[in-house]
Design a protein around this motif. Structure first.
Motif, PDB file in Angstrom:
ATOM      1  N   GLN A 222       0.833  -1.206   0.000  1.00  0.00           N
ATOM      2  CA  GLN A 222       0.000   0.000   0.000  1.00  0.00           C
ATOM      3  C   GLN A 222       0.873   1.264   0.000  1.00  0.00           C
ATOM      4  O   GLN A 222       0.491   2.288  -0.576  1.00  0.00           O
ATOM      5  CB  GLN A 222      -0.936  -0.004   1.209  1.00  0.00           C
ATOM      6  CG  GLN A 222      -2.041  -1.046   1.086  1.00  0.00           C
ATOM      7  CD  GLN A 222      -3.037  -0.963   2.235  1.00  0.00           C
ATOM      8  OE1 GLN A 222      -2.717  -0.449   3.294  1.00  0.00           O
ATOM      9  NE2 GLN A 222      -4.236  -1.465   2.001  1.00  0.00           N
ATOM     10  N   SER A 225       1.889   2.023  -3.444  1.00  0.00           N
ATOM     11  CA  SER A 225       0.815   2.630  -4.239  1.00  0.00           C
ATOM     12  C   SER A 225       0.366   3.956  -3.641  1.00  0.00           C
ATOM     13  O   SER A 225      -0.692   4.477  -3.999  1.00  0.00           O
ATOM     14  CB  SER A 225      -0.370   1.665  -4.348  1.00  0.00           C
ATOM     15  OG  SER A 225      -0.878   1.368  -3.059  1.00  0.00           O
ATOM     16  N   ARG A 227      -0.864   4.702  -0.814  1.00  0.00           N
ATOM     17  CA  ARG A 227      -2.092   4.712  -0.004  1.00  0.00           C
ATOM     18  C   ARG A 227      -1.785   4.948   1.472  1.00  0.00           C
ATOM     19  O   ARG A 227      -2.644   5.399   2.209  1.00  0.00           O
ATOM     20  CB  ARG A 227      -2.828   3.393  -0.187  1.00  0.00           C
ATOM     21  CG  ARG A 227      -3.350   3.201  -1.612  1.00  0.00           C
ATOM     22  CD  ARG A 227      -4.077   1.887  -1.763  1.00  0.00           C
ATOM     23  NE  ARG A 227      -5.207   1.777  -0.839  1.00  0.00           N
ATOM     24  CZ  ARG A 227      -5.939   0.680  -0.677  1.00  0.00           C
ATOM     25  NH1 ARG A 227      -5.657  -0.412  -1.397  1.00  0.00           N
ATOM     26  NH2 ARG A 227      -6.933   0.659   0.170  1.00  0.00           N
ATOM     27  N   LYS A 432      -7.895  -2.550   4.128  1.00  0.00           N
ATOM     28  CA  LYS A 432      -7.634  -2.774   2.709  1.00  0.00           C
ATOM     29  C   LYS A 432      -8.486  -1.868   1.825  1.00  0.00           C
ATOM     30  O   LYS A 432      -8.062  -1.437   0.752  1.00  0.00           O
ATOM     31  CB  LYS A 432      -7.906  -4.226   2.351  1.00  0.00           C
ATOM     32  CG  LYS A 432      -6.903  -5.200   2.958  1.00  0.00           C
ATOM     33  CD  LYS A 432      -7.283  -6.646   2.644  1.00  0.00           C
ATOM     34  CE  LYS A 432      -6.348  -7.631   3.340  1.00  0.00           C
ATOM     35  NZ  LYS A 432      -6.756  -9.036   3.077  1.00  0.00           N
TER      36      LYS A 432
END
Length: 478
Positions: A222, A225, A227, A432
């Motif tokens: 994550q 990416s 996030r 998630k």
């Protein structure tokens, strides 16, 4: 004749005065023991069925635990030391028994004696013939061979009561050994269950390390990416490291618990064989407490205190008997001659017989002090006996309450673990999908781990309570 009569009368009067004076004993306060106990425990059950009568092999059914207890009952050092104390008590009985039996000894001797001529004995020996024409030899030799016996008549039962007191102390030492066996079995069982709990805690930690590593990998992905930030990665990594360090703490406790068991069974450190069953699946054995009055017969420590009390009461009688006159008899028979060739001739036969009466008359402080001390020890033994009864009742009452409360607590803890396990799955899913913060995931994982530890700890307390109430009821020694 009149003079002899006066002398005999005076001697008899003096003898009576000595006896009467010596028979007076100081008065002291006595205290009788209180054996009363409540009719039942807090559950008000009047069922006499008692778990204490169950053999320990039938109560602890785990074969690995039974094997450890078997070895401990043979090799435990403290138990072996106590066994020697029992032998010492047995020897004390032999000693006390011998005191009221006659003491008989065989004696032999030889000597030589040269007396001065100008003394009364020397003058008499110089003018004494053994037989006509044969004077006493000079120097004079002396050879003796014979039996000598001494016996104190135990008319006041002083010696017999002393022997009975020794017997009671011997029996008390056996009860002390039984109490040690009960405690030894309980200590091994508690340590064994603690070892199983640590094994299960280690398994949970290792399982959690895998879960947390998976979570860490997800956070790293994550982060790539964009996030989450590097902060989330490091917090997850710190959580993994914390849990990994926890497993080494548990492993150290496992080593120490294994070695505690090894010490109890009398062997050097080695692996302890144990069950691989899930600890939370263990079910404590059902316990029936019976009646409180049964503690007096089942608890070795109570019986030990009772026998010590009986011995202390006999000690008072022994101390009281020392104020009374003692009668002794002594006798001897044998041969004595100045030449070995004459020693077994009829003329060399000698014998003696005497009796004596002795009573304390003046300065009896030592006897009084011993008597007072014996009474104080008897009162002390009463308190020890009552203390043992009270302590045993309270122990059972506490453990009985503990069993019930732990059963309720374990049910709630199990529900808590189930709820937190579901929370972990939910928090992971929410994280998630970016609907939950990473801190929520970390806190949920930590709470779940702690709740599993708490569940195992509660189960351990349940098993320890099962062991403790069995010991408190007096089980294990028979």
């Amino acid at each position: 004749m009149m003079v002899k009569k006066i002398i005999y009368t005076g001697f008899f009067a003096a003898l009576v005065a000595v006896s009467v004076t010596s028979c007076k004993t100081p008065g002291i306060a006595q205290r009788e023991e209180n054996k009363n106990v409540p009719a039942s425990y807090a559950n008000n059950s009047l069922d006499s069925t008692n778990t204490a009568t169950i053999k320990w092999k039938d109560y602890f059914t785990d074969p690995n635990l039974a094997a450890l207890i078997d070895v401990a009952l043979k090799n435990n050092q403290e138990l072996n030391i106590t066994m020697q104390e029992i032998e010492i008590s047995k020897n004390e009985i032999r000693a006390r028994k011998g005191e009221y039996l006659p003491f008989v000894g065989l004696g032999a001797g030889a000597g030589v004696d040269k007396v001065a001529r100008y003394t009364n004995i020397g003058a008499m020996e110089a003018t004494t013939d053994i037989r006509p024409g044969k004077e006493m030899p000079e120097p004079l030799q002396d050879y003796r061979l014979g039996l000598q016996a001494n016996w104190e008549l135990d008319i006041w039962k002083k010696l017999r009561n002393s022997k009975k007191a020794a017997v009671n102390r011997y029996l008390a030492s056996i009860e002390g050994r039984n109490f040690m066996v009960t405690n030894l079995i309980g200590e091994i069982a508690s340590s064994y269950y603690e070892l199983l709990a640590l094994d299960n805690q280690l398994a949970i930690v290792q399982q959690n390390i895998g879960i947390q590593n998976n979570a860490l990998e997800i956070v790293k992905l994550q982060k790539e990416s964009a996030r989450v930030t590097e902060l989330a990665v490091q917090r997850f990594r710190a959580q993994v490291l914390n849990t990994q360090s926890l497993q080494y703490d548990i492993q150290q406790k496992i080593v120490e618990t294994e070695n505690r068991i090894n010490f109890l069974v009398g062997r050097f450190p080695q692996h302890v064989e144990r069950s691989t069953q899930a600890f939370t699946d263990l079910v404590p054995a059902a316990v029936q407490t019976g009646l409180p009055s049964q503690l007096l017969a089942n608890r070795p420590d109570i019986r030990q205190a009772e026998l010590d009390l009986m011995a202390a009461k006999l000690d008072v009688k022994v101390a009281r008997a020392r104020f009374y006159p003692s009668i002794g008899i002594s006798a001897g028979i044998g041969y004595q001659a100045f030449n070995p060739s004459y020693i077994f001739k009829p003329q060399s036969l000698m014998y003696n017989f005497a009796g004596d009466l002795m009573a304390p008359l003046i300065n009896r402080n030592a006897i009084k002090a011993e008597y007072y001390s014996a009474n104080n020890k008897q009162v002390q033994a009463v308190y020890n006996y009552e203390k043992a009864i009270l302590n045993s009742y309270i122990e059972v009452a506490n453990q009985l309450s503990r069993v019930g409360n732990l059963e309720k607590s374990y049910g709630l803890k199990a529900q808590e673990v189930e709820a937190l396990n579901q929370s972990v799955n939910i928090s992971n899913d929410l994280f998630k999908s970016a609907r939950a913060d990473y801190m929520e995931v970390l806190m949920t994982q930590r709470d779940a781990l702690e709740s599993k530890f708490d569940l195992i700890e509660t189960k351990l307390q349940q098993m320890e309570a099962m062991v403790a109430i069995y010991r408190s009821l007096g089980g294990g020694w028979n």
